[in-house]
Design a protein around this motif. Structure first.
Motif: not given
Length: 272
Positions: A19-24, A26-32, A117-119, A150-154
């Motif tokens: 669903a995109g949890k891991s991608t989100l 990584n974005f929220l923590v600012k670290k992969k 997710n995935k708009i 994935k594309y850090k949109l919104y």
């Protein structure tokens, strides 16, 4: 003298596999810190990622995508005090998995931030309003975001909503703490992600990765791949060592980026 308050909260990420949890996270923590792949079940354990600044500290907990049976969801929520739940949905998928989540989430008192997710994959945006109305009948939504992780949109506004509603509390973790993943686990996950990326089919899931020597301070990491068949070894190596070079070079760069140090990565392959 002005007293600066501190705020701390715990946020649980749930949703189906991919669903995109891991991608989100990584974005929220600012670290992969979490492996990202389009293939199934790449996150197998709870992964904690901590976002820190001088005032706010947010603990994000990413859960395995295979936790969707009612008893597993209830166990996950039992005796855990989360300040928010991020319920991440892939608009293109809905079945008993989402039904199980919504039935339980409708009965809890934790604020639910719903993330569609995935708009970027939704061509006809007119279908979103009926979908949102459908979801509002299922659960009480504290706030709703429609994003592409994935594309850090919104995605940035997610912070604003969490910030504004965090409890005033002393920070739980030290300011330099990022994740519960050990250095060795992060190294293995980075390499595993690149095996998945460059080697297709089920072979990446049959490779056991062992860190046989790791000294970040010495800039040296030795890795052993254990495989069961000679043809698996041949596929991983590839023609003229093409595949193993891709895995090694990309993994080396990813590890250097994470630890902010030059690294020499050595890989051996052994038939178990």
């Amino acid at each position: 003298m002005k007293i600066i308050s501190s705020y701390y909260g715990s946020v649980l990420l749930i949703g189906r596999t991919n669903a995109g949890k891991s991608t989100l996270l990584n974005f929220l923590v600012k670290k992969k810190i979490s492996i990202v792949s389009h293939k199934r079940n790449t996150t197998n354990n709870n992964i904690i990622g901590v976002y820190n600044n001088d005032i706010y500290q947010i603990e994000f907990i990413d859960t395995p995508g295979n936790i969707f049976y009612k008893n597993k969801i209830l166990k996950l929520l039992k005796n855990n005090k989360y300040d928010f739940i991020l319920f991440i949905l892939d608009k293109n998928k809905w079945n008993y998995i989402e039904d199980n989540f919504t039935k339980i989430l409708s009965k809890i008192n934790i604020p639910i931030i719903l993330i569609i997710n995935k708009i970027d994959q939704i061509k006809n945006k007119n279908i979103l309003l009926p979908y949102i109305n459908f979801l509002k009948k299922k659960i009480n939504i504290f706030h709703l975001f429609i994003i592409s992780a994935k594309y850090k949109l919104y995605t940035n506004d997610i912070y604003r909503i969490i910030y504004n509603n965090l409890p005033k509390k002393k920070h739980f973790y030290s300011k330099n703490y990022i994740t519960n993943q050990t250095d060795q686990v992060i190294i293995k996950e980075i390499i595993r992600e690149n095996i998945i990326k460059f080697i297709h089919k089920e072979i990446p899931y049959l490779v056991k990765i062992k860190v046989i020597f790791s000294k970040i301070l010495l800039n040296k990491i030795n890795i052993l791949f254990l495989v069961k068949k000679i043809n698996h070894k041949k596929i991983i190596i590839g023609k003229n060592s093409h595949n193993i070079k891709l895995i090694k070079n990309r993994s080396e760069k990813n590890i250097e980026k994470f630890f902010k140090k030059k690294i020499k990565l050595n890989i051996w392959i052994k038939i178990k």
